[in-house]
Design an enzyme around this catalytic site. Structure first.
Site, mmCIF file in Angstrom:
data_model
loop_
_atom_site.group_PDB
_atom_site.id
_atom_site.type_symbol
_atom_site.label_atom_id
_atom_site.label_comp_id
_atom_site.label_asym_id
_atom_site.label_seq_id
_atom_site.Cartn_x
_atom_site.Cartn_y
_atom_site.Cartn_z
ATOM 1 N N GLU A 1 -2.721 -8.923 5.896
ATOM 2 C CA GLU A 1 -1.928 -8.015 5.057
ATOM 3 C C GLU A 1 -1.190 -6.995 5.918
ATOM 4 O O GLU A 1 -0.019 -6.718 5.716
ATOM 5 C CB GLU A 1 -2.869 -7.300 4.075
ATOM 6 C CG GLU A 1 -2.192 -6.297 3.168
ATOM 7 C CD GLU A 1 -3.161 -5.668 2.163
ATOM 8 O OE1 GLU A 1 -4.335 -6.108 2.094
ATOM 9 O OE2 GLU A 1 -2.746 -4.744 1.455
ATOM 10 N N GLU B 1 -5.168 9.268 6.587
ATOM 11 C CA GLU B 1 -6.322 9.997 7.148
ATOM 12 C C GLU B 1 -7.288 9.021 7.827
ATOM 13 O O GLU B 1 -7.771 9.267 8.938
ATOM 14 C CB GLU B 1 -7.073 10.768 6.038
ATOM 15 C CG GLU B 1 -6.320 11.951 5.462
ATOM 16 C CD GLU B 1 -5.290 11.542 4.412
ATOM 17 O OE1 GLU B 1 -5.250 10.349 4.024
ATOM 18 O OE2 GLU B 1 -4.511 12.409 3.985
HETATM 19 C C1 LIG Z 1 0.824 1.504 -3.145
HETATM 20 C C2 LIG Z 1 -0.616 1.063 -3.266
HETATM 21 C C3 LIG Z 1 -0.910 -0.283 -3.427
HETATM 22 C C4 LIG Z 1 -2.246 -0.683 -3.562
HETATM 23 N N1 LIG Z 1 -2.502 -2.008 -3.816
HETATM 24 C C5 LIG Z 1 -3.777 -2.407 -3.966
HETATM 25 C C6 LIG Z 1 -4.062 -3.768 -4.311
HETATM 26 O O1 LIG Z 1 -3.165 -4.585 -4.546
HETATM 27 N N2 LIG Z 1 -5.358 -4.137 -4.428
HETATM 28 C C7 LIG Z 1 -6.383 -3.265 -4.224
HETATM 29 O O2 LIG Z 1 -7.530 -3.681 -4.307
HETATM 30 N N3 LIG Z 1 -6.150 -1.952 -3.939
HETATM 31 C C8 LIG Z 1 -4.871 -1.506 -3.815
HETATM 32 N N4 LIG Z 1 -4.609 -0.177 -3.559
HETATM 33 C C9 LIG Z 1 -5.723 0.762 -3.426
HETATM 34 C C10 LIG Z 1 -5.858 1.290 -2.004
HETATM 35 O O3 LIG Z 1 -6.400 0.326 -1.149
HETATM 36 C C11 LIG Z 1 -6.722 2.557 -2.072
HETATM 37 O O4 LIG Z 1 -6.031 3.511 -2.864
HETATM 38 C C12 LIG Z 1 -6.949 3.142 -0.699
HETATM 39 O O5 LIG Z 1 -7.764 2.291 0.068
HETATM 40 C C13 LIG Z 1 -7.616 4.532 -0.792
HETATM 41 O O6 LIG Z 1 -8.724 4.493 -1.625
HETATM 42 P P1 LIG Z 1 -8.913 5.552 -2.814
HETATM 43 O O7 LIG Z 1 -7.613 5.650 -3.547
HETATM 44 O O8 LIG Z 1 -10.125 5.174 -3.589
HETATM 45 O O9 LIG Z 1 -9.137 6.912 -2.103
HETATM 46 P P2 LIG Z 1 -10.510 7.457 -1.528
HETATM 47 O O10 LIG Z 1 -11.136 6.426 -0.663
HETATM 48 O O11 LIG Z 1 -11.316 8.002 -2.658
HETATM 49 O O12 LIG Z 1 -9.994 8.652 -0.644
HETATM 50 C C14 LIG Z 1 -9.539 9.887 -1.234
HETATM 51 C C15 LIG Z 1 -8.997 10.763 -0.123
HETATM 52 O O13 LIG Z 1 -10.050 11.039 0.822
HETATM 53 C C16 LIG Z 1 -9.652 10.629 2.124
HETATM 54 N N5 LIG Z 1 -10.805 10.059 2.814
HETATM 55 C C17 LIG Z 1 -11.668 9.121 2.342
HETATM 56 N N6 LIG Z 1 -12.599 8.831 3.269
HETATM 57 C C18 LIG Z 1 -12.308 9.593 4.354
HETATM 58 C C19 LIG Z 1 -12.887 9.727 5.651
HETATM 59 N N7 LIG Z 1 -13.955 9.010 6.019
HETATM 60 N N8 LIG Z 1 -12.312 10.602 6.515
HETATM 61 C C20 LIG Z 1 -11.201 11.319 6.166
HETATM 62 N N9 LIG Z 1 -10.615 11.233 4.951
HETATM 63 C C21 LIG Z 1 -11.153 10.377 4.064
HETATM 64 C C22 LIG Z 1 -8.581 9.579 1.923
HETATM 65 O O14 LIG Z 1 -7.703 9.518 3.033
HETATM 66 C C23 LIG Z 1 -7.878 10.099 0.672
HETATM 67 O O15 LIG Z 1 -6.930 11.073 1.029
HETATM 68 C C24 LIG Z 1 -3.289 0.262 -3.484
HETATM 69 C C25 LIG Z 1 -2.988 1.620 -3.345
HETATM 70 C C26 LIG Z 1 -1.676 2.028 -3.260
HETATM 71 C C27 LIG Z 1 -1.392 3.493 -3.167
#
Ligand SMILES: Cc1cc2nc3c(=O)[nH]c(=O)nc-3n(C[C@H](O)[C@H](O)[C@H](O)COP(=O)(O)OP(=O)(O)OC[C@H]3O[C@@H](n4cnc5c(N)ncnc54)[C@H](O)[C@@H]3O)c2cc1C
Length: 374
Positions: free
Chosen positions: A248, A355
């Site tokens: 990907e 991040e």
């Molecule tokens: C445009 C887009 C397309 C997507 N497409 C798909 C898809 O097709 N299929 C799918 O399964 N998912 C998809 N996603 C989901 C995407 O993979 C997740 O949104 C992403 O991995 C972040 O997870 P979360 O939103 O749960 O944030 P969280 O993991 O809850 O994180 C929240 C915040 O905390 C920060 N954070 C978390 N852990 C840490 C750490 N250890 N150190 C520092 N900061 C940290 C993150 O950077 C973020 O700012 C998509 C998301 C977007 C925005």
């Protein structure tokens, strides 16, 4: 290494000629994709376009010929993405999951029967794939997923919720990561290619700030998925999922960078009379040039060594942050609408947030202390 020696201008010319004779639907009708949404008619149009690409040998160009590809080199694949975008196509957005990572994952881990069943349909647009990995409580930390799968005869019974699945409401199948053993963080994960029309699956589109339903939530309520949909072994899903993520990330940025170059060219005329805007644009233009050079370097190194370039890890972070800056400039200067700017926030999150990318660089490249692990 002299990167330019590895480019293939004959292949680029062949593509340009083909796209001139076969314009992408968006090149013929500028209104397509403007709302960044797809209705049933637009999806059908994209499937037809994918079929035409496949008939011309231009779908899955990097797949091995025995699976329907043309065995293109990494550099040729990069050139294909650039020229597809330049020709007005949206970079095969709807088919990105299938062609760029579900198919290559099947080639790497699938059985012969699975490859025969799904690869031709992925190439010709009959099977549209989505990715169902992320959950409300697990995405950055993907191994924390809780969607349960229990073996019952020759099926897995799946219960749980997936979120942020890009365009899943239009998809036929999905890459699905489930928990088959609650007691084993990595060894308890299983990877499936699930039919999204299975009874017990409900898909609810998510409308975002752009106004488009870019994502969907996918609910599994005792959905019975046949065991022959498991890719790899039960409990072997982590290795398969990380391979999917590697595919990907490796192909995602060529189209984005060409889009930025086009936007900067379009913006130049509007900024000519304003020295402040002109200077800002010129700095952004240099940065886009530099990130394209980095992309070419990564691909050239991969082509020479057969391994992903060590520099490619930085590409996602640098490209999506630059995309955000250019889109912000264009929205404020009025040289582009606001939708591209709003979307640029999501691109810094999807596929691994900025991040998390910075943490990875800090630990693996700079040798800084590791984050505490769960
Ligand atoms: C445009 C887009 C397309 C997507 N497409 C798909 C898809 O097709 N299929 C799918 O399964 N998912 C998809 N996603 C989901 C995407 O993979 C997740 O949104 C992403 O991995 C972040 O997870 P979360 O939103 O749960 O944030 P969280 O993991 O809850 O994180 C929240 C915040 O905390 C920060 N954070 C978390 N852990 C840490 C750490 N250890 N150190 C520092 N900061 C940290 C993150 O950077 C973020 O700012 C998509 C998301 C977007 C925005």
């Amino acid at each position: 290494m002299r990167v330019l020696e590895l480019t293939d201008e004959a292949f680029r010319s062949e593509l340009r000629e083909w796209f001139l004779r076969n314009p992408a639907p968006e090149a013929l009708d500028a209104s397509i994709g403007l709302s960044h949404d797809y209705d049933a008619e637009a999806v059908a149009q994209q499937r037809d376009w994918q079929k035409r690409l496949a008939q011309a040998g231009l779908s899955g160009v990097a797949w091995p010929p025995e699976y329907g590809g043309r065995g293109a080199s990494p550099m040729q694949q990069l050139i294909f993405h650039e020229e597809h975008q330049r020709a007005g196509g949206r970079g095969g957005e709807l088919f990105f999951v299938g062609v760029s990572h579900a198919g290559p994952t099947l080639i790497a881990y699938g059985t012969d029967a699975q490859r025969r069943r799904w690869l031709p349909g992925i190439l010709n647009g009959d099977i549209l794939f989505a990715q169902c990995f992320s959950e409300p409580g697990a995405a950055s930390d993907l191994a924390a997923i809780t969607t349960r799968a229990v073996v019952d005869g020759d099926h897995l019974v799946v219960t749980g919720e997936k979120r942020w699945s890009t365009r899943a409401q239009h998809a036929d199948r999905c890459e699905l990561l489930v928990r088959s053993d609650a007691g084993d963080r990595y060894g308890g994960l299983t990877y499936l290619m699930a039919d999204l029309r299975t009874p017990g699956i409900t898909i609810r589109p998510t409308r975002t700030v752009t106004g488009a339903a870019e994502f969907a939530e996918v609910f599994f309520d005792g959905a019975r998925i046949p065991l022959d949909s498991v890719v790899g072994e039960i409990g072997g899903g982590w290795a398969v999922a990380t391979t999917t993520l590697m595919f990907e990330r490796s192909t995602a940025f060529a189209a984005m960078i060409v889009g930025l170059q086009n936007l900067i060219t379009r913006s130049a005329a509007c900024c000519a009379d304003d020295p402040v805007l002109a200077q800002q644009l010129s700095e952004l233009s240099d940065d886009v040039f530099a990130v394209r050079a980095l992309l070419y370097r990564c691909v050239a190194e991969q082509q020479a060594s057969g391994q992903p370039s060590p520099a490619s890890g930085a590409l996602k972070l640098i490209a999506t942050e630059l995309n955000h800056r250019v889109r912000r400039f264009a929205a404020l200067a009025g040289t582009d609408g606001v939708v591209g700017y709003l979307e640029s926030f999501g691109l810094r999150i999807g596929g691994g947030t900025s991040e998390i990318q910075r943490n990875i660089r800090a630990e693996r490249v700079l040798g800084l202390p590791r984050e505490p692990r769960p």
